[in-house]
Design an enzyme around this catalytic site. Structure first.
Site, PDB file in Angstrom:
ATOM      1  N   ASN A  52      -5.550   0.952 -14.120  1.00 25.79           N
ATOM      2  CA  ASN A  52      -4.760   1.111 -15.336  1.00 25.79           C
ATOM      3  C   ASN A  52      -4.999   2.342 -16.184  1.00 25.79           C
ATOM      4  OD1 ASN A  52      -2.855  -1.144 -15.582  1.00 25.79           O
ATOM      5  ND2 ASN A  52      -4.697  -2.366 -15.307  1.00 25.79           N
ATOM      6  N   CYS A  63      -1.243  -2.097  -7.250  1.00 22.44           N
ATOM      7  CA  CYS A  63      -0.660  -2.048  -8.587  1.00 22.44           C
ATOM      8  C   CYS A  63      -1.426  -0.983  -9.361  1.00 22.44           C
ATOM      9  CB  CYS A  63      -0.839  -3.413  -9.242  1.00 22.44           C
ATOM     10  SG  CYS A  63      -0.430  -3.464 -10.993  1.00 22.44           S
ATOM     11  N   ASP A 108       5.862  -2.525 -14.420  1.00 22.47           N
ATOM     12  CA  ASP A 108       5.617  -3.566 -15.419  1.00 22.47           C
ATOM     13  C   ASP A 108       6.904  -3.934 -16.143  1.00 22.47           C
ATOM     14  OD1 ASP A 108       2.987  -4.062 -14.986  1.00 22.47           O
ATOM     15  OD2 ASP A 108       2.227  -2.774 -16.579  1.00 22.47           O
ATOM     16  N   LYS A 118      -4.494  -8.750  -5.967  1.00 26.91           N
ATOM     17  CA  LYS A 118      -3.677  -7.763  -6.672  1.00 26.91           C
ATOM     18  C   LYS A 118      -4.651  -6.709  -7.179  1.00 26.91           C
ATOM     19  CE  LYS A 118      -0.684  -7.294 -10.755  1.00 26.91           C
ATOM     20  NZ  LYS A 118       0.000  -8.018 -11.830  1.00 26.91           N
ATOM     21  N   TRP A 119      -4.637  -5.542  -6.560  1.00 24.88           N
ATOM     22  CA  TRP A 119      -5.602  -4.465  -6.872  1.00 24.88           C
ATOM     23  C   TRP A 119      -4.942  -3.555  -7.895  1.00 24.88           C
ATOM     24  CZ3 TRP A 119     -10.085  -2.731  -3.619  1.00 24.88           C
ATOM     25  CH2 TRP A 119     -10.647  -1.537  -4.087  1.00 24.88           C
ATOM     26  N   ASP A 120      -5.417  -3.635  -9.133  1.00 24.79           N
ATOM     27  CA  ASP A 120      -4.791  -2.906 -10.242  1.00 24.79           C
ATOM     28  C   ASP A 120      -5.611  -1.652 -10.579  1.00 24.79           C
ATOM     29  OD1 ASP A 120      -3.085  -2.366 -12.348  1.00 24.79           O
ATOM     30  OD2 ASP A 120      -3.382  -4.291 -13.360  1.00 24.79           O
TER      31      ASP A 120
HETATM   32  C1  DGJ Z   1      -1.118  -4.027 -15.409  1.00 25.88           C
HETATM   33  C2  DGJ Z   1      -0.283  -4.737 -14.385  1.00 25.88           C
HETATM   34  O1  DGJ Z   1       0.790  -3.933 -14.003  1.00 25.88           O
HETATM   35  C3  DGJ Z   1       0.166  -6.081 -14.946  1.00 25.88           C
HETATM   36  O2  DGJ Z   1       1.002  -6.741 -14.028  1.00 25.88           O
HETATM   37  C4  DGJ Z   1      -1.046  -6.911 -15.251  1.00 25.88           C
HETATM   38  O3  DGJ Z   1      -1.724  -7.217 -14.070  1.00 25.88           O
HETATM   39  C5  DGJ Z   1      -1.956  -6.165 -16.218  1.00 25.88           C
HETATM   40  N1  DGJ Z   1      -2.269  -4.846 -15.754  1.00 25.88           N
HETATM   41  C6  DGJ Z   1      -3.230  -6.935 -16.428  1.00 25.88           C
HETATM   42  O4  DGJ Z   1      -4.130  -6.247 -17.197  1.00 25.88           O
END
Ligand code: DGJ
Length: 737
Positions: free
Chosen positions: A489, A530, A552, A485-487
């Site tokens: 943020n 993600c 989310d 799962k490559w996030d």
């Molecule tokens: C944001 C993602 O959308 C969530 O599902 C989760 O992986 C968090 N980051 C983790 O920090």
């Protein structure tokens, strides 16, 4: 089919039910002739006799000439596809002219054209994994050049006739000795028929992605855009356009388009006086800069577009099939359908231990989960969001025995193992940042703004990209990881990089490059894109990932609206959708388990609830729903979507997904809000075979109704007249004769 008439110098690009035509005019300019649906038996060619514009331009304000590629130069006063500046002329210049430099004027003239097979746009996936459909496709490449300056530009058109889709991109080359500055560059400009002014697009925010909006274009410009190094939550790079009141969900001519790019992007819709409509799509002009050094080339990513006569639904179905068949990679040994995922984020957040993950894994396997994903918090000093990003080694505080015992147990239980990563980021409180504080985007002497306590690594530096690739490579080499799962943020700020303004594209190329290398080396690996939910969803990232984390926000009623907007462009197969807690963690609202499953089963089903907190009866219910989903998922993930009732205009959302041969379908309805005391109408179905007989089964495989396709398509399925908010149902429809 691509046809060129050498006498009239007309190009006809003929797709299944549409045509796109251009012509080289008497001044060697490439001008647009027409784009639109064509009659079913209209296999004739357009001659180019009918000219859509009366003259070059009646005045500056009323420029009507539709250049396929609009350049800054000549008399351009409206938006352009390309703006370039040249330091000087190739020939010696009189001294008196020197103050007029640089020269910002480009005029492109036809040189030649060729038809090639399977040319690729810029940033096309380099992982080598196949797509479902590998039939070769024709690409028309038309070469234009400036008569004075050493700039050639090839316009490329790759045809996918079955979906009426053209992918368009530009290939630029500096054939001279001195650098050329490219100041603005879209991938393409589209000319739409006059009056095509009703725009459907999505806006959004974190936890509220894909909110559908429909509006009339003003005279002037309307832009949708995002200015960061990912696609963004605020908007998504796709659109649908039609004449106001002349298209609906299943009727009317609809033009559609999407960008295959995950960086700073813009779609600019321009209505000229006289209702001429143009769409410019590609690199965001904001802080854009590209230097083409002597001999250098640049290939843009693709602007993907098409037209159909079957309304917004027809446009969506074309994009879905195109994405499933031509964009998504087919990894080795992976399930043909997306597996049932369990993700432990909402169950344990940063409180993970080997023991609680093993307990979750056992419960997940028992209810039918196929892929177990360990989320944030397993590495470095990452006990909360304040530290650890950048240090991609397993934390002995959390996993004293490494990840092996957890992975071994997950595999023993018959599940594949997945791991969360956020490779583009670093927390200042990390070993990586302490060692290399200069490795982040920043301007010297200026503040480095943190978001979620993190900074963005400078992917303009080859050594940074290499370090991150190596970190991920070591994890994949050491552990049996089937899924990442490559996030990502945060959005970009203070975008200072060693490559200057080129960072906007360099970051995207860096991300794509790492993924492509990993996928080439680990062909069984699958990846979820993600970005704080749905912040990186587009046709570029989908070329190298298998699914996306949609949002989310897992509240079923919020989610159904998000999913509706998502479905305008993207297929259910990639739309990861979790069932989470009865009391939703994001909104605090309560939803029944049935509503949560009925909404999540519209995409790639996942579970995100705290299984350790559920009793046996509840776990049994989860298992029953998951077993039902497994029976219908090949339809959900591979069928044609009909939006029968849209939240945009009704109080409920009802969809039907039909296998292309009409033999089976899945019906799903969710009532969002409804006035009590009023009965809801029955919703006629679509896409079935009128003369066939179908059984309508509930999730317990009990036959609820037997009817002909004709009856179902004229009348609908009774049983959803209930006006209760949250009422929902998923039914399996099977041909039985
Ligand atoms: C944001 C993602 O959308 C969530 O599902 C989760 O992986 C968090 N980051 C983790 O920090």
């Amino acid at each position: 089919m691509i046809h060129f008439n050498p006498e009239s110098r007309t190009f006809n690009l003929i797709l299944q039910s549409s045509v796109y035509a251009m012509q080289v005019d008497n001044k060697d300019r490439l001008v647009h002739v027409v784009w639109g649906p064509r009659p079913a038996d209209g296999n004739e060619l357009l001659s180019g006799r009918i000219r859509p514009f009366p003259s070059d331009h009646a005045s500056f304000e009323f420029q009507t000439r539709r250049d396929e590629l609009l350049t800054f130069g000549d008399t351009s006063v409206h938006e352009v596809t390309l703006k370039a500046s040249f330091a000087t002329l190739p020939d010696p210049l009189p001294d008196s002219d020197a103050p007029h430099l640089p020269i910002r004027d480009v005029r492109l003239r036809y040189i030649s054209h060729e038809v090639v097979t399977d040319a690729e746009p810029g940033l096309a996936p380099a992982h080598g994994l196949p797509t479902v459909n590998r039939e070769p496709r024709e690409t028309l490449r038309i070469k234009l050049a400036d008569p004075v300056q050493p700039l050639t530009v090839s316009l490329c058109y790759r045809l996918t006739p079955a979906q009426d889709i053209i992918e368009r991109w530009l290939e630029l080359e500096n054939t001279g000795e001195t650098p050329i500055e490219i100041e603005q560059l879209f991938f393409a400009t589209l000319h739409l028929p006059n009056g095509t002014t009703e725009l459907t697009s999505v806006s959004g925010a974190w936890a509220q992605e894909f909110q559908t909006q429909r509006e009339r274009l003003p005279v002037g410009r309307r832009v949708i855009e995002h200015r960061s190094v990912q696609t963004g939550h605020l908007a998504n790079p796709f659109f649908l356009l039609n004449r106001p009141g002349q298209a609906w969900e299943e009727h009317g001519t609809v033009y559609f388009g999407a960008l295959a790019y995950s960086g700073s992007w813009q779609l600019s819709f321009e209505q000229l006086p006289g209702t001429d409509v143009r769409v410019h799509g590609g690199y965001h002009p904001f802080d854009f800069g590209l230097t083409l050094t002597a001999g250098a080339r640049h290939k843009t990513p693709a602007f993907v577009y098409g037209v159909c006569d079957e309304g917004w639904g027809g446009a969506s179905r074309r994009l879905h099939t195109f994405t499933r068949e031509r964009i998504l990679p087919v990894p080795q040994n992976a399930l043909a359908e997306r597996p049932i995922l369990y993700n432990s984020w909402e169950a344990t957040y940063f409180g993970i231990t080997e023991q609680n993950q093993i307990e979750l894994a056992r419960k997940a396997a028992a209810i039918g989960v196929e892929l177990f994903c360990l989320d944030d918090g397993w590495f470095g000093g990452r006990r909360f969001e304040v530290a650890g990003l950048g240090d991609w080694t397993v934390s002995p505080d959390v996993f004293p025995n490494g990840l092996e015992p957890l992975i071994a147990e997950v595999n023993r239980l018959g599940m594949a193992f997945g791991l969360w990563v956020e490779p583009e980021m670093v927390n200042p409180d990390s070993d990586l940042y302490r060692a290399h504080p200069d490795w982040v985007l920043h301007f010297p002497g200026r503040p480095r703004t943190e978001a979620r306590c993190q900074l963005i690594l400078d992917f303009g530096r080859a050594e940074v990209v290499e370090t991150i690739f190596n970190a991920l490579d070591s994890l994949l080499a050491q552990y049996n990881i089937a899924f990442i799962k490559w996030d990502m943020n945060r959005s970009a700020s203070e975008p200072g990089s060693v490559v200057g303004k080129a960072i906007w594209q360099a970051h995207v190329a860096g991300v794509y490059g790492i993924i492509d290398r990993l996928r080439a080396k680990y062909p069984h690996l699958t990846i979820e894109s993600c970005s704080g939910g749905g912040g990186r969803i587009d046709l570029g990232i989908l070329g190298r990932t298998d699914q996306v984390w949609t949002s989310d926000n897992t509240d079923a009623l919020d989610r159904v609206r998000i999913q509706e907007g998502f479905s305008l462009a993207y297929p259910a197969r990639v739309m990861e959708a979790w069932v989470t807690h009865e009391k939703n963690h994001q909104t605090g609202r309560f939803h029944e388990l049935g509503t949560r499953f009925d909404v999540a089963m519209r995409g790639a089903l996942g579970i995100g609830a705290s299984l350790n907190a559920l009793d046996e009866a509840e776990l049994k219910e989860y298992a029953a729903y998951i077993a039902f989903y497994k029976r219908i998922r090949y339809i959900v993930q591979g069928g044609d979507l009909y939006r029968l009732e849209r939240l945009e205009e009704a109080e409920a959302s009802t969809i039907l997904v039909v296998l292309p041969d009409g033999s089976e379908a899945v019906y799903s309805t969710v009532v969002h809000s409804h006035k009590l005391g009023q009965f809801r109408r029955l919703v006629p179905l679509r896409g079935l075979i009128p003369s066939a007989t179908y059984e309508v089964l509930d999730r317990f495989e009990k036959v609820r109704l037997t009817a002909t396709g004709y009856e179902l398509m004229v009348q609908g399925i009774p049983g959803d007249e209930d006006g209760r908010s949250g009422h929902s149902r998923t039914l399996h429809i099977k041909r039985v004769d």
